[in-house]
Design a protein around this motif. Structure first.
Motif, PDB file in Angstrom:
ATOM      1  N   ARG A   1     -12.335  27.703  11.354  1.00 14.59           N
ATOM      2  CA  ARG A   1     -13.748  27.364  11.159  1.00 14.59           C
ATOM      3  C   ARG A   1     -14.518  28.523  10.531  1.00 14.59           C
ATOM      4  O   ARG A   1     -15.333  28.326   9.618  1.00 14.59           O
ATOM      5  N   LEU A   2     -14.266  29.732  10.976  1.00 15.52           N
ATOM      6  CA  LEU A   2     -14.953  30.894  10.417  1.00 15.52           C
ATOM      7  C   LEU A   2     -14.574  31.116   8.958  1.00 15.52           C
ATOM      8  O   LEU A   2     -15.418  31.506   8.142  1.00 15.52           O
ATOM      9  N   ALA A   3     -13.327  30.870   8.616  1.00 17.09           N
ATOM     10  CA  ALA A   3     -12.899  31.015   7.220  1.00 17.09           C
ATOM     11  C   ALA A   3     -13.649  30.030   6.334  1.00 17.09           C
ATOM     12  O   ALA A   3     -14.081  30.378   5.223  1.00 17.09           O
ATOM     13  N   ASP A   4     -13.815  28.813   6.827  1.00 16.15           N
ATOM     14  CA  ASP A   4     -14.552  27.805   6.058  1.00 16.15           C
ATOM     15  C   ASP A   4     -16.019  28.195   5.905  1.00 16.15           C
ATOM     16  O   ASP A   4     -16.607  28.070   4.822  1.00 16.15           O
ATOM     17  N   GLN A   5     -16.618  28.689   6.991  1.00 15.02           N
ATOM     18  CA  GLN A   5     -18.024  29.096   6.947  1.00 15.02           C
ATOM     19  C   GLN A   5     -18.217  30.297   6.031  1.00 15.02           C
ATOM     20  O   GLN A   5     -19.221  30.389   5.311  1.00 15.02           O
ATOM     21  N   ALA A   6     -17.267  31.222   6.052  1.00 15.21           N
ATOM     22  CA  ALA A   6     -17.345  32.384   5.170  1.00 15.21           C
ATOM     23  C   ALA A   6     -17.298  31.950   3.712  1.00 15.21           C
ATOM     24  O   ALA A   6     -18.068  32.443   2.873  1.00 15.21           O
ATOM     25  N   ALA A   7     -16.417  31.022   3.404  1.00 13.85           N
ATOM     26  CA  ALA A   7     -16.285  30.547   2.026  1.00 13.85           C
ATOM     27  C   ALA A   7     -17.583  29.898   1.545  1.00 13.85           C
ATOM     28  O   ALA A   7     -17.982  30.071   0.382  1.00 13.85           O
ATOM     29  N   GLU A   8     -18.261  29.180   2.437  1.00 16.91           N
ATOM     30  CA  GLU A   8     -19.534  28.553   2.073  1.00 16.91           C
ATOM     31  C   GLU A   8     -20.584  29.594   1.695  1.00 16.91           C
ATOM     32  O   GLU A   8     -21.491  29.316   0.906  1.00 16.91           O
ATOM     33  N   ARG A   9     -20.453  30.800   2.255  1.00 17.45           N
ATOM     34  CA  ARG A   9     -21.384  31.894   1.978  1.00 17.45           C
ATOM     35  C   ARG A   9     -20.928  32.772   0.811  1.00 17.45           C
ATOM     36  O   ARG A   9     -21.606  33.743   0.465  1.00 17.45           O
ATOM     37  N   GLY A  10     -19.782  32.473   0.253  1.00 18.34           N
ATOM     38  CA  GLY A  10     -19.274  33.269  -0.859  1.00 18.34           C
ATOM     39  C   GLY A  10     -18.462  34.474  -0.443  1.00 18.34           C
ATOM     40  O   GLY A  10     -18.249  35.392  -1.245  1.00 18.34           O
ATOM     41  N   HIS A  11     -17.984  34.470   0.817  1.00 21.90           N
ATOM     42  CA  HIS A  11     -17.172  35.582   1.317  1.00 21.90           C
ATOM     43  C   HIS A  11     -15.701  35.165   1.413  1.00 21.90           C
ATOM     44  O   HIS A  11     -15.370  33.982   1.439  1.00 21.90           O
ATOM     45  N   LEU A  12     -14.835  36.167   1.515  1.00 25.09           N
ATOM     46  CA  LEU A  12     -13.428  35.953   1.822  1.00 25.09           C
ATOM     47  C   LEU A  12     -13.202  36.324   3.281  1.00 25.09           C
ATOM     48  O   LEU A  12     -13.795  37.288   3.783  1.00 25.09           O
ATOM     49  N   PHE A  13     -12.328  35.586   3.972  1.00 23.69           N
ATOM     50  CA  PHE A  13     -12.141  35.810   5.410  1.00 23.69           C
ATOM     51  C   PHE A  13     -10.659  35.830   5.745  1.00 23.69           C
ATOM     52  O   PHE A  13      -9.889  34.987   5.280  1.00 23.69           O
ATOM     53  N   LEU A  14     -10.273  36.796   6.576  1.00 23.54           N
ATOM     54  CA  LEU A  14      -8.916  36.881   7.096  1.00 23.54           C
ATOM     55  C   LEU A  14      -8.948  36.941   8.611  1.00 23.54           C
ATOM     56  O   LEU A  14      -9.764  37.673   9.197  1.00 23.54           O
ATOM     57  N   ASP A  15      -8.069  36.185   9.264  1.00 29.72           N
ATOM     58  CA  ASP A  15      -7.797  36.450  10.679  1.00 29.72           C
ATOM     59  C   ASP A  15      -6.584  37.368  10.701  1.00 29.72           C
ATOM     60  O   ASP A  15      -5.534  37.052  10.142  1.00 29.72           O
ATOM     61  N   ALA A  16      -6.757  38.533  11.322  1.00 24.72           N
ATOM     62  CA  ALA A  16      -5.725  39.577  11.255  1.00 24.72           C
ATOM     63  C   ALA A  16      -5.567  40.266  12.607  1.00 24.72           C
ATOM     64  O   ALA A  16      -5.782  41.478  12.733  1.00 24.72           O
ATOM     65  N   PRO A  17      -5.194  39.507  13.631  1.00 23.99           N
ATOM     66  CA  PRO A  17      -5.004  40.129  14.946  1.00 23.99           C
ATOM     67  C   PRO A  17      -3.880  41.165  14.896  1.00 23.99           C
ATOM     68  O   PRO A  17      -2.995  41.103  14.038  1.00 23.99           O
ATOM     69  N   VAL A  18      -3.939  42.087  15.840  1.00 26.26           N
ATOM     70  CA  VAL A  18      -3.016  43.220  15.813  1.00 26.26           C
ATOM     71  C   VAL A  18      -2.208  43.300  17.100  1.00 26.26           C
ATOM     72  O   VAL A  18      -2.606  42.788  18.147  1.00 26.26           O
ATOM     73  N   SER A  19      -1.077  43.965  17.011  1.00 26.93           N
ATOM     74  CA  SER A  19      -0.254  44.273  18.176  1.00 26.93           C
ATOM     75  C   SER A  19       0.144  45.736  18.094  1.00 26.93           C
ATOM     76  O   SER A  19       0.363  46.271  17.012  1.00 26.93           O
ATOM     77  N   GLY A  20       0.246  46.354  19.241  1.00 22.74           N
ATOM     78  CA  GLY A  20       0.615  47.770  19.288  1.00 22.74           C
ATOM     79  C   GLY A  20      -0.228  48.551  20.265  1.00 22.74           C
ATOM     80  O   GLY A  20       0.070  49.704  20.578  1.00 22.74           O
ATOM     81  N   GLY A  21      -1.290  47.923  20.766  1.00 21.27           N
ATOM     82  CA  GLY A  21      -2.103  48.554  21.792  1.00 21.27           C
ATOM     83  C   GLY A  21      -2.849  49.778  21.308  1.00 21.27           C
ATOM     84  O   GLY A  21      -2.897  50.093  20.108  1.00 21.27           O
ATOM     85  N   GLU A  22      -3.431  50.489  22.260  1.00 22.09           N
ATOM     86  CA  GLU A  22      -4.222  51.673  21.933  1.00 22.09           C
ATOM     87  C   GLU A  22      -3.390  52.723  21.208  1.00 22.09           C
ATOM     88  O   GLU A  22      -3.864  53.367  20.267  1.00 22.09           O
ATOM     89  N   GLU A  23      -2.145  52.892  21.626  1.00 20.55           N
ATOM     90  CA  GLU A  23      -1.281  53.889  20.982  1.00 20.55           C
ATOM     91  C   GLU A  23      -1.088  53.558  19.502  1.00 20.55           C
ATOM     92  O   GLU A  23      -1.154  54.430  18.635  1.00 20.55           O
ATOM     93  N   GLY A  24      -0.853  52.281  19.208  1.00 24.43           N
ATOM     94  CA  GLY A  24      -0.697  51.872  17.819  1.00 24.43           C
ATOM     95  C   GLY A  24      -1.965  52.048  17.015  1.00 24.43           C
ATOM     96  O   GLY A  24      -1.920  52.405  15.832  1.00 24.43           O
ATOM     97  N   ALA A  25      -3.120  51.809  17.663  1.00 22.82           N
ATOM     98  CA  ALA A  25      -4.397  51.996  16.971  1.00 22.82           C
ATOM     99  C   ALA A  25      -4.631  53.461  16.651  1.00 22.82           C
ATOM    100  O   ALA A  25      -5.087  53.815  15.556  1.00 22.82           O
ATOM    101  N   VAL A  26      -4.316  54.335  17.598  1.00 21.37           N
ATOM    102  CA  VAL A  26      -4.507  55.777  17.403  1.00 21.37           C
ATOM    103  C   VAL A  26      -3.591  56.301  16.302  1.00 21.37           C
ATOM    104  O   VAL A  26      -4.007  57.111  15.461  1.00 21.37           O
ATOM    105  N   ASN A  27      -2.345  55.830  16.291  1.00 23.00           N
ATOM    106  CA  ASN A  27      -1.347  56.360  15.362  1.00 23.00           C
ATOM    107  C   ASN A  27      -1.271  55.596  14.041  1.00 23.00           C
ATOM    108  O   ASN A  27      -0.434  55.906  13.194  1.00 23.00           O
TER     109      ASN A  27
END
Length: 295
Positions: free
Chosen positions: A104-130
């Motif tokens: 739904r957010l991707a569709d709403q973004a497109a209506e506004r002229g934006h590009l949208f990605l869902d990009a969840p991450v894995s790796g926890g705090e350690e992965g974020a830090v490194n």
């Protein structure tokens, strides 16, 4: 140099924003609690006091927020991203949300002229830090290409897994696998401790065989030491498993292990462990076995 806006500077968002600065980008950050922007500012980024100010000049907007309602409000509110980002902005949501919300957010973004990605991450705090996060990306090829400077600044494994919503589906599967591994590891360690086995030695040999896993490498020591300082919190993993069970039900699927680990995670949360690292599922197994000591 790309201008990036980071919205959400918590356990994950703060180190991710810092790594974006270190990669050579101009980073502007916003968090509802201003003090959480300190690490970004120290690294050379800029903190602002509103979403509109954060996104006004951004080429790429990143959001790292707790749950679906937080993301939808941040995107759609009168002071939200969609209303104040310039046309053509790439919006990358690193949060873990429901797949239908991502679509739904991707569709709403497109209506506004934006590009949208869902990009969840894995790796926890350690992965974020490194900057070693694994990023599962859903959206168009065009958006993935445009977001590459950000994605490769914060992650080491970046995979385009399909159209909008696909990233969230893969993340849900990831959370199911991680929870099942944590639960099995917790049971194994409770079993070994009760039997008088030296658990550090046991973990060493288990890690060299088929039982070896990233979960064992990163969570066994925490369980042995009862070190449950929050990284990936039980509260959030409980939410993620709710996504798994709800979407599986909608698809008419039976996920017996998923249902069990969701129940165990809910029990941990109900017993006051929601703010602890998900390795604290060990406490739930101890509690069920009548072996739980006070923290």
């Amino acid at each position: 140099m790309t201008t990036l806006a980071f919205i959400g500077l918590g356990v994950m968002g703060s180190p991710m924003s810092v790594n974006a600065v270190r990669a050579g980008h101009r980073v502007v950050g916003y968090n509802r609690t201003p003090s959480k922007a300190a690490a970004l500012v120290e690294a050379g980024g800029t903190a602002v006091h509103s979403v509109p100010k954060a996104v006004a000049d951004a080429d790429i907007v990143a959001t790292v927020l707790p749950d679906s309602p937080d993301v939808e409000q941040t995107m759609n509110g009168p002071d939200g991203v969609f209303a104040h980002a310039k046309p053509g902005t790439v919006i990358v949501d690193f949060s873990t949300v429901r797949p239908d919300v991502a679509v739904r957010l991707a569709d709403q973004a497109a209506e506004r002229g934006h590009l949208f990605l869902d990009a969840p991450v894995s790796g926890g705090e350690e992965g974020a830090v490194n900057a070693t996060l694994s990023i599962m990306v859903g959206g168009s090829d065009q958006a993935v290409e445009a977001a590459a400077p950000l994605l490769h600044a914060v992650g080491s494994t970046v995979v385009h897994v399909g159209p909008s919503g696909s990233g969230q589906l893969v993340k849900a599967a990831n959370q199911l696998i991680v929870a099942a591994n944590i639960a099995a590891l917790a049971e194994a360690l409770v079993y070994l401790e009760a039997s008088g086995v030296q658990t550090t030695a046991a973990v060493e040999v288990l890690g060299g065989g088929l039982a070896g896993s990233t979960v064992l490498d990163h969570k066994a020591r925490r369980m042995i030491d009862r070190d449950f300082a929050p990284g990936a919190r039980i509260d959030l993993h409980h939410k993620d498993l709710g996504i798994v069970t709800a979407s599986a039900r909608e698809a008419g699927l039976a996920l017996p292990i998923g249902s069990l680990v969701a129940t165990l995670m809910a029990s941990a949360r109900a017993n006051g462990d929601g703010g602890l690292d998900h390795a604290a599922l060990f406490r739930t197994v101890e509690r069920l076995s009548g072996r739980l000591d006070s923290m």
